[in-house]
Structures are given as structure tokens and as C-alpha cells.
Design a protein around this motif. Structure first.
Motif, PDB file in Angstrom:
ATOM      1  N   ASN A   6       0.871  -1.179   0.000  1.00 13.60           N
ATOM      2  CA  ASN A   6       0.000   0.000   0.000  1.00 13.60           C
ATOM      3  C   ASN A   6       0.906   1.227   0.000  1.00 13.60           C
ATOM      4  O   ASN A   6       1.011   1.928   1.002  1.00 13.60           O
ATOM      5  N   PRO A   7       1.611   1.483  -1.123  1.00 12.56           N
ATOM      6  CA  PRO A   7       2.662   2.509  -1.123  1.00 12.56           C
ATOM      7  C   PRO A   7       2.131   3.931  -0.939  1.00 12.56           C
ATOM      8  O   PRO A   7       0.994   4.231  -1.295  1.00 12.56           O
ATOM      9  N   VAL A   8       2.993   4.751  -0.340  1.00 15.91           N
ATOM     10  CA  VAL A   8       2.705   6.170  -0.160  1.00 15.91           C
ATOM     11  C   VAL A   8       3.926   6.967  -0.613  1.00 15.91           C
ATOM     12  O   VAL A   8       5.054   6.486  -0.539  1.00 15.91           O
ATOM     13  N   THR A   9       3.695   8.184  -1.083  1.00 13.74           N
ATOM     14  CA  THR A   9       4.803   9.051  -1.487  1.00 13.74           C
ATOM     15  C   THR A   9       5.433   9.663  -0.240  1.00 13.74           C
ATOM     16  O   THR A   9       4.746   9.937   0.748  1.00 13.74           O
ATOM     17  N   PHE A  10       6.740   9.876  -0.312  1.00 13.53           N
ATOM     18  CA  PHE A  10       7.449  10.498   0.808  1.00 13.53           C
ATOM     19  C   PHE A  10       8.812  10.966   0.318  1.00 13.53           C
ATOM     20  O   PHE A  10       9.281  10.548  -0.740  1.00 13.53           O
ATOM     21  N   GLY A  11       9.447  11.821   1.110  1.00 15.85           N
ATOM     22  CA  GLY A  11      10.804  12.299   0.837  1.00 15.85           C
ATOM     23  C   GLY A  11      10.973  12.835  -0.577  1.00 15.85           C
ATOM     24  O   GLY A  11      10.234  13.699  -1.018  1.00 15.85           O
ATOM     25  N   ALA A  12      11.959  12.296  -1.280  1.00 13.70           N
ATOM     26  CA  ALA A  12      12.262  12.757  -2.639  1.00 13.70           C
ATOM     27  C   ALA A  12      11.267  12.242  -3.667  1.00 13.70           C
ATOM     28  O   ALA A  12      11.303  12.635  -4.824  1.00 13.70           O
ATOM     29  N   TRP A  13      10.388  11.343  -3.262  1.00 16.10           N
ATOM     30  CA  TRP A  13       9.459  10.708  -4.208  1.00 16.10           C
ATOM     31  C   TRP A  13       8.027  11.183  -4.003  1.00 16.10           C
ATOM     32  O   TRP A  13       7.090  10.395  -3.981  1.00 16.10           O
ATOM     33  N   THR A  14       7.826  12.496  -3.895  1.00 10.97           N
ATOM     34  CA  THR A  14       6.484  13.028  -3.656  1.00 10.97           C
ATOM     35  C   THR A  14       5.600  12.995  -4.894  1.00 10.97           C
ATOM     36  O   THR A  14       4.375  13.028  -4.773  1.00 10.97           O
ATOM     37  N   ASP A  15       6.198  12.931  -6.087  1.00 15.09           N
ATOM     38  CA  ASP A  15       5.399  12.917  -7.314  1.00 15.09           C
ATOM     39  C   ASP A  15       5.436  11.555  -8.006  1.00 15.09           C
ATOM     40  O   ASP A  15       5.167  11.448  -9.194  1.00 15.09           O
ATOM     41  N   ALA A  16       5.743  10.509  -7.263  1.00 14.52           N
ATOM     42  CA  ALA A  16       5.881   9.177  -7.839  1.00 14.52           C
ATOM     43  C   ALA A  16       4.528   8.527  -8.109  1.00 14.52           C
ATOM     44  O   ALA A  16       3.529   8.842  -7.461  1.00 14.52           O
ATOM     45  N   GLU A  17       4.540   7.615  -9.079  1.00 16.16           N
ATOM     46  CA  GLU A  17       3.362   6.785  -9.345  1.00 16.16           C
ATOM     47  C   GLU A  17       3.370   5.653  -8.324  1.00 16.16           C
ATOM     48  O   GLU A  17       4.419   5.077  -8.032  1.00 16.16           O
ATOM     49  N   LEU A  18       2.207   5.324  -7.802  1.00 21.66           N
ATOM     50  CA  LEU A  18       2.101   4.292  -6.773  1.00 21.66           C
ATOM     51  C   LEU A  18       1.543   3.011  -7.381  1.00 21.66           C
ATOM     52  O   LEU A  18       0.522   3.034  -8.065  1.00 21.66           O
ATOM     53  N   VAL A  19       2.241   1.888  -7.138  1.00 24.75           N
ATOM     54  CA  VAL A  19       1.787   0.587  -7.638  1.00 24.75           C
ATOM     55  C   VAL A  19       1.650  -0.359  -6.450  1.00 24.75           C
ATOM     56  O   VAL A  19       2.648  -0.748  -5.838  1.00 24.75           O
ATOM     57  N   ALA A  20       0.411  -0.703  -6.143  1.00 27.89           N
ATOM     58  CA  ALA A  20       0.135  -1.640  -5.048  1.00 27.89           C
ATOM     59  C   ALA A  20       0.158  -3.062  -5.608  1.00 27.89           C
ATOM     60  O   ALA A  20      -0.391  -3.322  -6.673  1.00 27.89           O
ATOM     61  N   VAL A  21       0.827  -3.966  -4.887  1.00 30.35           N
ATOM     62  CA  VAL A  21       0.921  -5.365  -5.322  1.00 30.35           C
ATOM     63  C   VAL A  21       0.276  -6.260  -4.272  1.00 30.35           C
ATOM     64  O   VAL A  21       0.237  -5.936  -3.095  1.00 30.35           O
ATOM     65  N   ASP A  22      -0.211  -7.391  -4.750  1.00 31.66           N
ATOM     66  CA  ASP A  22      -0.818  -8.382  -3.864  1.00 31.66           C
ATOM     67  C   ASP A  22       0.222  -9.473  -3.623  1.00 31.66           C
ATOM     68  O   ASP A  22       0.560 -10.222  -4.539  1.00 31.66           O
ATOM     69  N   ASP A  23       0.749  -9.523  -2.409  1.00 31.95           N
ATOM     70  CA  ASP A  23       1.784 -10.489  -2.059  1.00 31.95           C
ATOM     71  C   ASP A  23       1.211 -11.494  -1.066  1.00 31.95           C
ATOM     72  O   ASP A  23       1.101 -11.194   0.126  1.00 31.95           O
ATOM     73  N   PRO A  24       0.852 -12.706  -1.538  1.00 32.34           N
ATOM     74  CA  PRO A  24       0.285 -13.701  -0.629  1.00 32.34           C
ATOM     75  C   PRO A  24       1.240 -14.101   0.497  1.00 32.34           C
ATOM     76  O   PRO A  24       0.803 -14.475   1.580  1.00 32.34           O
ATOM     77  N   ALA A  25       2.562 -14.003   0.256  1.00 26.23           N
ATOM     78  CA  ALA A  25       3.533 -14.377   1.285  1.00 26.23           C
ATOM     79  C   ALA A  25       3.720 -13.282   2.329  1.00 26.23           C
ATOM     80  O   ALA A  25       4.413 -13.490   3.327  1.00 26.23           O
ATOM     81  N   ALA A  26       3.140 -12.118   2.105  1.00 23.19           N
ATOM     82  CA  ALA A  26       3.251 -10.969   3.021  1.00 23.19           C
ATOM     83  C   ALA A  26       4.698 -10.582   3.286  1.00 23.19           C
ATOM     84  O   ALA A  26       5.060 -10.202   4.391  1.00 23.19           O
ATOM     85  N   SER A  27       5.538 -10.647   2.250  1.00 21.07           N
ATOM     86  CA  SER A  27       6.947 -10.284   2.415  1.00 21.07           C
ATOM     87  C   SER A  27       7.262  -8.886   1.871  1.00 21.07           C
ATOM     88  O   SER A  27       8.380  -8.406   2.017  1.00 21.07           O
TER      89      SER A  27
END
Length: 161
Positions: free
Chosen positions: A76-97
Motif C-alpha cells: 500500500n505505497p505512499v509518497t514520501f521524501g524525494a518521491w512526492t510525485d511518484a506513481e504508486l503501484v500496489a501489489v498483492d503479495d500472498p507471502a506478506a513479504s
């Protein structure tokens, strides 16, 4: 004109006609030149520009994500620091890693880098299925076409298409 609804104008309002003769008169031509299309000569034909190559991330399940700037990948990515204008890509990780915001992929022309965003399970780059390099959090590392990036146990393949 014999109908009662037809109105006849008074004779002084009807102009006399002078063109009732049978003589045909030729209208002078207008000297206008039309544009003529001429295809370019083979030597002057513009060469087609090579299509711009673009990086993309191939996620498990076949989803392809184009990388034109900065892409943050995580659960569940969020922008922060130097990456305030980044595109966010949420992935489904069944292993929760995969961490909430696990890694940043940045494209600069023909160069693609990945930076571990101080994730819990780290980022490992695998080339040709043999060489592995574990990344230091916060330090960008260059990527090559065909390499696989492991975000924890979640594998992402990078391609230059």
C-alpha cells in the motif's frame, strides 16, 4: 397565374429581361493555378524516428507497469521524501513479504534504477538467474534488461521495450 392566391406585382416592379436571346457566350476562364502534389524523392524522404524505448515492470500474473518517471511499489505505497510525485503501484503479495512502500524504480532515459525504501525484507537483484546482489537501503542500483528484482519473496522482472 389564374389562381386566386397568386399575387401579380405591378408592371413597373418587374425588370425587363435582356437575356432572352438564344446566343451562347463563353465565360472567360479564371487563370488560377492549382497546387500540384509531388511525392518527395527517395533521397529526401524523412526517415522514421526510432520509437522511444520504455522501461516496464512485469509483475506476477502478467501485469505490465510502464516506468516513465518514478514508481513506488509496495503493499500500500505512499509518497514520501524525494518521491512526492511518484506513481504508486500496489501489489498483492500472498507471502506478506512486501513492505508497505518497498522500493522505488526510477527511469532516466535508457537507465533504470531501483532503490530499497528501507523495507523489512530487503531488495535483491538477480541477473541471468545466477548472480545476486543485495541492495543497501536508500542507495539506487542500476538495472539491466531482463533482470529480476525480488522485493522480499515477490519477484518483478524489468524490461526495456
Amino acid at each position: 397565374m389564374d389562381s386566386p392566391d397568386f399575387i401579380v406585382p405591378p408592371p413597373h416592379l418587374i425588370p425587363p429581361r435582356h437575356d432572352t436571346g438564344t446566343e451562347t457566350v463563353r465565360v472567360p476562364s479564371r487563370e488560377r493555378s492549382l497546387p500540384v502534389f509531388a511525392p518527395p524523392a527517395a533521397a529526401q524522404a524523412p526517415t522514421a524516428a526510432a520509437p522511444a524505448r520504455q522501461w516496464r515492470l512485469l509483475l506476477p500474473g502478467g501485469r505490465a507497469v510502464p516506468v516513465t518517471g518514478t514508481v513506488l511499489v509496495g503493499r500500500n505505497p505512499v509518497t514520501f521524501g524525494a518521491w512526492t510525485d511518484a506513481e504508486l503501484v500496489a501489489v498483492d503479495d500472498p507471502a506478506a513479504s512486501v513492505s508497505k512502500t518497498h522500493a522505488a524504480f526510477e527511469a532516466h532515459g535508457d537507465t533504470l534504477t531501483v532503490t530499497d525504501a528501507h523495507s523489512t525484507n530487503g531488495v535483491v537483484v538477480v541477473a541471468d538467474g545466477k548472480r545476486e546482489r543485495e541492495l543497501t537501503p536508500g542507495e539506487p542500483a542500476p538495472l539491466a534488461h531482463g533482470e529480476t528484482v525480488h522485493l522480499g519473496r515477490y519477484a518483478v522482472r524489468v524490461e526495456l521495450a
